[in-house]
Structures are given as C-alpha cells and as structure tokens.
Write a protein that holds these residues in place. Structure first.
Motif, PDB file in Angstrom:
ATOM      1  N   ARG A 122      24.960  17.268 -29.184  1.00 54.10           N
ATOM      2  CA  ARG A 122      23.383  17.136 -28.970  1.00 54.10           C
ATOM      3  C   ARG A 122      23.307  18.338 -27.721  1.00 54.10           C
ATOM      4  O   ARG A 122      24.005  18.475 -26.918  1.00 54.10           O
ATOM      5  CB  ARG A 122      22.770  15.419 -28.598  1.00 54.10           C
ATOM      6  CG  ARG A 122      23.086  14.678 -29.819  1.00 54.10           C
ATOM      7  CD  ARG A 122      22.629  13.613 -29.335  1.00 54.10           C
ATOM      8  NE  ARG A 122      20.677  13.664 -29.653  1.00 54.10           N
ATOM      9  CZ  ARG A 122      20.693  12.267 -29.490  1.00 54.10           C
ATOM     10  NH1 ARG A 122      20.844  11.577 -29.581  1.00 54.10           N
ATOM     11  NH2 ARG A 122      18.818  12.886 -29.313  1.00 54.10           N
ATOM     12  N   TYR A 139      20.448  17.438 -33.556  1.00 52.92           N
ATOM     13  CA  TYR A 139      22.246  17.734 -32.359  1.00 52.92           C
ATOM     14  C   TYR A 139      22.601  19.423 -32.745  1.00 52.92           C
ATOM     15  O   TYR A 139      21.078  20.209 -33.332  1.00 52.92           O
ATOM     16  CB  TYR A 139      23.377  17.335 -34.067  1.00 52.92           C
ATOM     17  CG  TYR A 139      23.195  17.888 -35.065  1.00 52.92           C
ATOM     18  CD1 TYR A 139      23.716  18.780 -35.025  1.00 52.92           C
ATOM     19  CD2 TYR A 139      22.510  16.568 -35.837  1.00 52.92           C
ATOM     20  CE1 TYR A 139      24.272  19.102 -36.922  1.00 52.92           C
ATOM     21  CE2 TYR A 139      23.059  16.979 -36.951  1.00 52.92           C
ATOM     22  CZ  TYR A 139      23.176  17.956 -37.854  1.00 52.92           C
ATOM     23  OH  TYR A 139      23.827  18.190 -38.889  1.00 52.92           O
ATOM     24  N   GLU A 140      22.796  20.129 -31.700  1.00 50.36           N
ATOM     25  CA  GLU A 140      22.943  21.245 -31.508  1.00 50.36           C
ATOM     26  C   GLU A 140      23.819  22.275 -32.399  1.00 50.36           C
ATOM     27  O   GLU A 140      23.615  23.253 -32.455  1.00 50.36           O
ATOM     28  CB  GLU A 140      22.903  21.909 -29.577  1.00 50.36           C
ATOM     29  CG  GLU A 140      21.557  21.016 -28.528  1.00 50.36           C
ATOM     30  CD  GLU A 140      20.713  22.061 -29.268  1.00 50.36           C
ATOM     31  OE1 GLU A 140      20.517  23.297 -29.796  1.00 50.36           O
ATOM     32  OE2 GLU A 140      19.830  21.109 -29.506  1.00 50.36           O
TER      33      GLU A 140
END
Length: 384
Positions: free
Chosen positions: A143, A129-130
């Motif tokens: 994400r 995930y970001e």
C-alpha cells in the motif's frame, strides 16, 4: 477472434472446442522431436500484442488482451480460457498456492483460477494497493503507506500485514526456481545514491530473513543457491556497469563484483547457475561468469532490443521485437539459430515489455507481435 493452430511436428490434428475454433492444419516436421511433442504455433487472438506466457502445473499459461488461456505444451491445444474485464499488464499469469492468478495489476480485486479447468477458485475485493507480487505461495500487496499484506494464494485469506523495517514503500522481486524457502526482495537506494539496502522477506510470514547495505545502485535480477545476483547501475532505464553476487552471512558485503568491459544500456538480465546474462537496448548480449569473476563473451545480435535472456546451461534464448526467437551457444556466445519473424497488424508499435521465452521439458515457447504463441525443440536452434 478466431483461434487457429498449426502443428509442425506431425502430431494428430487436435480438434479444439468452442465456437471460434478452426481445425488444426498439419505440415511436415522440421526435425525429429521427443515423443509427444511437435513444433507448433497457435493464435489465441488475432490482435492484441505479444502474449506473455509462463509454465506452471503442466500448462502453458498466457496473458493476452482481455483474456488468459491455458495451452497444452505438447501441441498448443487450448485447454481453457478466462476472459478478463480489463486488459492485463504485460506480465504472464502467476501461480501461487497452486492456483493461477491471471492479472495481478488490476487494482481493486483479486481472483484465482483452478489450473486444470480455468474455473474461478476464489475472488475477493482488496483495498487499494500500489503493487502486488507473487512469491512462493503468497501474494504480497504493498500500500502507499508502506504496509505490506500477505494474502494466501490458495485461499485468498490475509495471512499477515505489516511494515518492512528500513523500506519506505517496498516493491518486491521474486524468482522462480529458488530453493525450498523462496524469499521476496525489497530494495531502496541510500540518501546519497551510493548504496542500496536490500531486505529479504519470508513471504509466508512477513518476517525479515536478512537485511544488508551494499555499495552502488543495485537491482536484483536472480537468486540461486543462497546467493542474490544484482545489476550495478540500474536496469531497464539506466546503464548496467557491473554484476554483484551477494551471499548473506559472508564476511565480504560484496561477495563478488564484476565490472563490465562496456556498460549495457537498458539491461534485462537472467541468471542460470552462476552465470548472469544481460541483454541491452542496443542488441548486446553479454555473459558474466560470477564464479570465475569475469565477462565470458559478448554478442552483438543486431536486434533493436531484446527480452530478458533465459538459459538452460547449453543455450541462451531471447525474444526479438519482430517475434523472432534467437538461440545462442551459452559457452561461446555464437548465434546458432533463429525462428522466422511473426509480425502482426500492430507491428509498428513498440511493446512495453517483450515476453521472455519459457523453458519446459527441453522445449522453448515464445509469443510474437501477431498474437501467436509457438513452441520449438530447444536441443538444436540451428534447425529452427
């Protein structure tokens, strides 16, 4: 590293457990304090930068290099510690679903700890995930494709997963102390840079509570009593030129907008009631009364930069890079007092983020570059 504790308030010396513990050292109290509290300082690690702390579940939770510790807010005793496989990001531990989430930046896995004991309550591998943010009782994972997944902070189970309409890759802001139904706020600039879309999301379900297009480049900095407070012109990296209070459902999309007399560079901002406090990279501390629609005061603190300001209505507190805690009169902007510097071996390095002070029970807690965490009474900064 050894853990050392200094009690400044005349408390009984606390005997800490653990092989790396030293007995507490007592000194004379600087001033009278409420029962059960004395000014104190402790060094959970000798090196490792400035501890980042939060107050939840009657614990002072602090992130340090390679570990999270829970301290007794009355005297600084270490209640438990939890080692991390990697150094956490410069943010304090979060609490969601009644559990401690020690390091939300570690891509690939999530874990939660019992706040009473520090024991692991659950652990799960997560897809890449970001970004991740704790909001209410949930963890929100974003994400790269823009999908947001809501993870129940109490159980680690996925509650929902979806895109947020109008937000390409949403990165959320959330604010402690918001009303009974906290929101997570995602913002994105318009194509021409002249406006900002802000979306309030229910963290429990992922449903959109409201969505608005506001004029200017805006950054959320706080929420209270149904309104959201935003800086105009960006925060941290840019110059803030004003403050906006937006109330959903109001006829005027810019419910109240106040232009600063002088822009504040690299602004950090905090909100108390209807007042927004901005701390600039050059040392300017500014108070803006959004109810009155005007700038109240401006103080040149003399520090190179400061933390996000935290206020309790009477005082405003800011952490300086050398570990000093500054106390300012919230009504007049007068500097009332400051603690001594606490410089460590790494004092020549500029920290990525200065830890904001923590307020709890009329006391103020802060971290310093030498690795110490300290607590002082908030009632009289002049006596620090």
């Amino acid at each position: 590293g050894a853990l050392c504790l200094t009690v400044l308030g005349g408390l009984t010396a606390a005997q800490l457990t653990g092989d790396d513990t030293q007995p507490a050292r007592r000194t004379t109290a600087a001033q009278s304090t409420p029962a059960g509290f004395g000014a104190w300082e402790t060094a959970p690690v000798r090196r490792g930068g400035m501890p980042q702390c939060s107050y939840r579940q009657e614990r002072l939770l602090c992130a340090l290099r390679g570990r999270v510790v829970a301290l007794d807010p009355a005297d600084g005793r270490t209640l438990w510690r939890h080692d991390l496989p990697r150094t956490p990001r410069s943010e304090p531990p979060a609490v969601a679903g009644g559990l401690v989430h020690p390091s939300l930046d570690r891509i690939g896995d999530l874990e939660a700890l019992d706040p009473a004991t520090g024991r692991r309550a659950w652990h799960r591998d997560a897809p890449a995930y970001e970004g991740v943010r704790a909001a209410g009782d949930m963890l929100l994972l974003t994400r790269a494709d823009g999908t947001v997944t809501g993870v129940d902070g109490a159980t680690g189970r996925t509650a929902w997963s979806r895109r947020v309409p109008g937000q390409a890759v949403p990165y959320f802001s959330s604010f402690a102390g918001e009303a009974d139904e906290p929101s997570a706020y995602a913002t994105s600039p318009s194509a021409d840079g002249r406006g900002t879309r802000i979306t309030a999301v229910d963290p429990a379900t992922g449903d959109v509570r409201w969505d608005a297009e506001l004029a200017g480049s805006l950054t959320p900095v706080g929420a209270a009593d149904g309104s959201v407070y935003l800086l105009v012109g960006g925060a941290v990296d840019g110059d803030a030129t004003g403050v906006v209070r937006y109330t959903p459902g109001s006829a005027d999309k810019n419910s109240r907008r106040v232009t600063l007399t002088v822009p504040v560079g690299q602004a950090e901002a905090g909100v108390h009631g209807d007042t927004v406090y901005l701390m600039g990279g050059g040392g300017s501390l500014v108070a803006v009364d959004m109810a009155a629609g005007k700038e109240l005061w401006r103080l040149e603190t003399g520090v190179s930069r400061g933390s996000r300001p935290v206020a309790d209505g009477r005082h405003v507190y800011v952490t300086a890079p050398d570990g000093r805690l500054l106390g300012v009169d919230a009504r007049t902007g007068k500097l009332l007092g400051q603690t001594r510097p606490r410089l460590g071996d790494d004092s020549d390095r500029v920290p990525a983020a200065l830890p904001e002070p923590v307020l709890a029970g009329g006391h103020v807690y802060a971290g310093a570059p030498d690795g110490t965490v300290f607590g002082v009474p908030g009632s009289d900064p002049a006596a620090w």
